[in-house]
Design a protein around this motif. Structure first.
Motif, PDB file in Angstrom:
ATOM      1  N   ASP A  61      -8.019   5.313   6.619  1.00 32.89           N
ATOM      2  CA  ASP A  61      -7.534   5.023   5.268  1.00 32.89           C
ATOM      3  C   ASP A  61      -6.750   3.717   5.206  1.00 32.89           C
ATOM      4  OD1 ASP A  61      -8.707   7.325   4.275  1.00 32.89           O
ATOM      5  OD2 ASP A  61      -6.863   8.509   4.400  1.00 32.89           O
ATOM      6  N   GLU A  62      -5.947   3.434   6.230  1.00 32.02           N
ATOM      7  CA  GLU A  62      -5.186   2.186   6.254  1.00 32.02           C
ATOM      8  C   GLU A  62      -6.106   0.975   6.321  1.00 32.02           C
ATOM      9  OE1 GLU A  62      -1.079   3.362   8.544  1.00 32.02           O
ATOM     10  OE2 GLU A  62      -2.929   3.321   9.721  1.00 32.02           O
ATOM     11  N   VAL A  63      -7.112   1.040   7.167  1.00 34.40           N
ATOM     12  CA  VAL A  63      -8.037  -0.086   7.329  1.00 34.40           C
ATOM     13  C   VAL A  63      -8.905  -0.259   6.085  1.00 34.40           C
ATOM     14  CG1 VAL A  63     -10.030  -0.930   8.653  1.00 34.40           C
ATOM     15  CG2 VAL A  63      -8.045   0.031   9.844  1.00 34.40           C
ATOM     16  N   MET A  64      -9.315   0.838   5.477  1.00 33.48           N
ATOM     17  CA  MET A  64     -10.238   0.770   4.346  1.00 33.48           C
ATOM     18  C   MET A  64      -9.547   0.535   3.007  1.00 33.48           C
ATOM     19  SD  MET A  64     -13.026   0.822   5.784  1.00 33.48           S
ATOM     20  CE  MET A  64     -13.089   0.852   7.558  1.00 33.48           C
ATOM     21  N   ALA A  65      -8.245   0.298   3.006  1.00 39.81           N
ATOM     22  CA  ALA A  65      -7.537  -0.035   1.773  1.00 39.81           C
ATOM     23  C   ALA A  65      -7.765  -1.522   1.493  1.00 39.81           C
ATOM     24  CB  ALA A  65      -6.056   0.282   1.909  1.00 39.81           C
ATOM     25  N   CYS A  66      -8.992  -1.855   1.132  1.00 43.40           N
ATOM     26  CA  CYS A  66      -9.387  -3.254   0.942  1.00 43.40           C
ATOM     27  C   CYS A  66     -10.390  -3.349  -0.195  1.00 43.40           C
ATOM     28  CB  CYS A  66      -9.998  -3.803   2.241  1.00 43.40           C
ATOM     29  SG  CYS A  66     -11.480  -2.933   2.788  1.00 43.40           S
ATOM     30  N   SER A  67     -10.670  -4.558  -0.605  1.00 46.37           N
ATOM     31  CA  SER A  67     -11.653  -4.762  -1.669  1.00 46.37           C
ATOM     32  C   SER A  67     -12.986  -5.255  -1.122  1.00 46.37           C
ATOM     33  CB  SER A  67     -11.114  -5.747  -2.706  1.00 46.37           C
ATOM     34  OG  SER A  67     -10.697  -6.935  -2.073  1.00 46.37           O
ATOM     35  N   ASP A  68     -12.982  -5.847   0.071  1.00 46.63           N
ATOM     36  CA  ASP A  68     -14.200  -6.362   0.688  1.00 46.63           C
ATOM     37  C   ASP A  68     -14.226  -5.928   2.151  1.00 46.63           C
ATOM     38  OD1 ASP A  68     -15.097  -8.109  -1.573  1.00 46.63           O
ATOM     39  OD2 ASP A  68     -13.193  -9.091  -1.136  1.00 46.63           O
ATOM     40  N   ILE A  69     -15.430  -5.623   2.634  1.00 47.36           N
ATOM     41  CA  ILE A  69     -15.558  -5.171   4.022  1.00 47.36           C
ATOM     42  C   ILE A  69     -16.883  -5.634   4.615  1.00 47.36           C
ATOM     43  CG2 ILE A  69     -16.517  -2.943   3.334  1.00 47.36           C
ATOM     44  CD1 ILE A  69     -15.029  -1.780   5.809  1.00 47.36           C
ATOM     45  N   CYS A  70     -16.832  -5.948   5.894  1.00 51.43           N
ATOM     46  CA  CYS A  70     -18.032  -6.314   6.647  1.00 51.43           C
ATOM     47  C   CYS A  70     -17.898  -5.683   8.029  1.00 51.43           C
ATOM     48  CB  CYS A  70     -18.159  -7.827   6.773  1.00 51.43           C
ATOM     49  SG  CYS A  70     -19.618  -8.385   7.676  1.00 51.43           S
TER      50      CYS A  70
END
Length: 158
Positions: A61-70
């Motif tokens: 959850d901490e890592v995925m609290a983002c607007s863009d991901i690769c």
């Protein structure tokens, strides 16, 4: 895998993107890098990142609290290679944050340095020739360079 992220609402993400732009003179999507490793004992993936509080294990959850991901796949998938990466990643835990992105000094490490140091025990110039050249040319390493170098397979991007 290497996970690159960016946030459209965090000041730190904006600042890294601006500084990365001045390194490459092109638009930068990603401002943070996280490395994961596979824990064979627990059959789980562990996410390790460097933030202003230092190098630590983070939750999904901490890592995925983002607007863009690769999500990028690394070339090393043999169990012995994964063990080398896991060992190097664990050596990074607890180190202080390096806001200068100085890859020549591993006493303090930034998010990209955690990834770099986990892969450097391989034949880096052979396995990651484009990234090695970019680092040599730019004299630095940014999260976007992992995405742009072409040495990693893009598994997922949104």
């Amino acid at each position: 895998v290497i996970i690159l992220t960016a946030s459209r609402v965090h000041l730190s993400s904006f600042l890294v993107k601006v500084l990365s732009y001045f390194t490459s003179f092109k638009k930068t999507e990603y401002s943070h890098a996280v490395m994961s490793y596979y824990d064979y004992k627990d059959d789980t993936f562990i996410l390790i990142e460097s933030t202003n509080s230092g190098v630590h294990i983070s939750s999904f959850d901490e890592v995925m609290a983002c607007s863009d991901i690769c999500v990028l796949e690394i070339k090393h998938d043999a169990e012995k290679d994964i063990d080398v990466i896991n060992t190097e990643l664990q050596k990074q835990l607890g180190k202080k944050y390096d806001n200068l992105f100085d890859i020549s000094d591993d006493s303090r490490v930034s998010c990209v340095e955690v990834v770099y140091h986990s892969l450097k025990n391989f034949d880096f110039e052979k396995d990651y020739p484009n990234l090695a050249k970019m680092i040599a040319d730019k004299k630095t390493l940014t999260p976007q360079m992992f995405r742009d170098c072409g040495d990693f397979k893009i598994f997922f991007e949104k």
